[in-house]
Motif scaffolding. Structure first.
Motif, PDB file in Angstrom:
ATOM      1  N   SER A   1       0.847  -1.190   0.000  1.00 18.03           N
ATOM      2  CA  SER A   1       0.000   0.000   0.000  1.00 18.03           C
ATOM      3  C   SER A   1       0.885   1.243   0.000  1.00 18.03           C
ATOM      4  CB  SER A   1      -0.887   0.011   1.240  1.00 18.03           C
ATOM      5  OG  SER A   1      -0.096   0.108   2.410  1.00 18.03           O
ATOM      6  N   LYS A   2       0.312   2.363  -0.405  1.00 13.32           N
ATOM      7  CA  LYS A   2       1.075   3.611  -0.382  1.00 13.32           C
ATOM      8  C   LYS A   2       1.542   3.978   1.021  1.00 13.32           C
ATOM      9  CE  LYS A   2       0.216   7.276  -2.758  1.00 13.32           C
ATOM     10  NZ  LYS A   2      -0.488   8.417  -3.380  1.00 13.32           N
ATOM     11  N   PRO A   3       0.728   3.773   2.081  1.00 16.24           N
ATOM     12  CA  PRO A   3       1.237   4.080   3.425  1.00 16.24           C
ATOM     13  C   PRO A   3       2.506   3.296   3.772  1.00 16.24           C
ATOM     14  CG  PRO A   3      -1.146   3.903   3.496  1.00 16.24           C
ATOM     15  CD  PRO A   3      -0.730   3.486   2.119  1.00 16.24           C
ATOM     16  N   VAL A   4       2.592   2.045   3.333  1.00 13.02           N
ATOM     17  CA  VAL A   4       3.812   1.263   3.579  1.00 13.02           C
ATOM     18  C   VAL A   4       4.994   1.904   2.859  1.00 13.02           C
ATOM     19  CG1 VAL A   4       4.967  -0.945   3.148  1.00 13.02           C
ATOM     20  CG2 VAL A   4       2.626  -0.918   4.039  1.00 13.02           C
ATOM     21  N   LEU A   5       4.786   2.312   1.620  1.00 10.67           N
ATOM     22  CA  LEU A   5       5.852   2.971   0.864  1.00 10.67           C
ATOM     23  C   LEU A   5       6.317   4.235   1.574  1.00 10.67           C
ATOM     24  CD1 LEU A   5       7.611   3.250  -1.656  1.00 10.67           C
ATOM     25  CD2 LEU A   5       5.639   4.258  -2.845  1.00 10.67           C
ATOM     26  N   TYR A   6       5.359   5.021   2.063  1.00  6.70           N
ATOM     27  CA  TYR A   6       5.712   6.274   2.725  1.00  6.70           C
ATOM     28  C   TYR A   6       6.319   6.059   4.111  1.00  6.70           C
ATOM     29  CZ  TYR A   6       3.618   9.210  -0.862  1.00  6.70           C
ATOM     30  OH  TYR A   6       3.361   9.860  -2.045  1.00  6.70           O
ATOM     31  N   GLN A   7       6.138   4.900   4.685  1.00  2.58           N
ATOM     32  CA  GLN A   7       6.824   4.590   5.941  1.00  2.58           C
ATOM     33  C   GLN A   7       8.342   4.525   5.740  1.00  2.58           C
ATOM     34  OE1 GLN A   7       5.222   0.938   7.497  1.00  2.58           O
ATOM     35  NE2 GLN A   7       3.197   1.814   7.903  1.00  2.58           N
ATOM     36  N   HIS A   8       8.741   4.132   4.550  1.00  5.12           N
ATOM     37  CA  HIS A   8      10.168   3.960   4.267  1.00  5.12           C
ATOM     38  C   HIS A   8      10.776   5.183   3.572  1.00  5.12           C
ATOM     39  CE1 HIS A   8      10.494  -0.400   5.250  1.00  5.12           C
ATOM     40  NE2 HIS A   8       9.198  -0.353   5.031  1.00  5.12           N
ATOM     41  N   PHE A   9       9.964   5.855   2.756  1.00  5.95           N
ATOM     42  CA  PHE A   9      10.466   7.009   2.009  1.00  5.95           C
ATOM     43  C   PHE A   9       9.407   8.113   2.091  1.00  5.95           C
ATOM     44  CE2 PHE A   9      12.202   3.176   0.051  1.00  5.95           C
ATOM     45  CZ  PHE A   9      13.568   3.439   0.123  1.00  5.95           C
TER      46      PHE A   9
END
Length: 214
Positions: A56-64
């Motif tokens: 999900s996008k939230p997972v992506l934004y957790q890292h970057f």
């Protein structure tokens, strides 16, 4: 593609899979590499990167925290890879003719990689961003320094002429490698590397007392 990024592809198709943070980061970088190489920075979308990674996008934004940070993380990996290739080319032998061939070969190998990493380093559509240009310049300068050190030590040249020769070798290697790739590899990589390294060796070895030795 770097080994670290490749390892992150394991389990990529399973959104529910819980990966260690380092493995998840590598997975996201691998997905981003594909999207950035295909579309460039401006046309790449975080939605597409998340979808390709199977998260999900939230997972992506957790890292970057954003697209620029993700792009920079990839760029730094590939710049470091190029620096390592050129440095190893200089340090792997004491035969100067072989060093020249290896340095040329390092650029051809870099542009010939399946991940198309060279597009981020040599063809970035974000060079107007100072932090991106600084990363690209860091790679060029480090490669030039590695070659300059060798020429200075073996030819007894002062730093300025040695550096200019190094800049020339880096320039001819990069441009020739990209041209070879753009022209659909009309000759084998070994043939192309041999042709360009012969030209470079005759110029460097012919103009200065840089001898072939073991």
């Amino acid at each position: 593609m770097s080994e670290t990024i490749q390892h992150g592809l394991a389990g990529q198709g399973n959104r529910a899979a819980r990966l260690p943070r380092t493995a998840r980061r590598a997975q996201l970088l691998a997905a981003a590499q594909d999207v950035f190489a295909a579309n460039g920075y401006h046309a790449a979308a975080m939605d597409e990167i998340a979808e390709r990674a199977g998260v999900s996008k939230p997972v992506l934004y957790q890292h970057f925290p954003g697209k620029l940070e993700l792009y920079l993380a990839l760029l730094e990996i590939h710049v470091d890879e190029l620096i390592m290739r050129v440095t190893d080319a200089m340090e792997s032998t004491t035969d100067n003719k072989a060093r020249v061939r290896n340095a040329v070969g390092a650029y051809f190998d870099f542009v010939d990689g399946e991940s198309q990493a060279y597009r981020l380093v040599f063809e970035s559509d974000l060079r107007g961003e100072p932090i991106v240009q600084a990363a690209i310049d860091r790679g060029t300068d480090a490669c030039v320094r590695a070659i300059t050190r060798t020429i200075t030590a073996d030819a007894g040249l002062e730093e300025e002429p040695a550096r200019l020769l190094a800049v020339g070798l880096v320039g001819i290697s990069q441009v020739a490698a990209r041209s070879w790739l753009a022209n659909n590899r009309t000759m084998t990589k070994d043939e192309a590397v041999g042709l360009i390294s012969t030209l470079a060796w005759k110029g460097i070895g012919g103009g200065y007392p840089l001898q072939q030795h073991s």
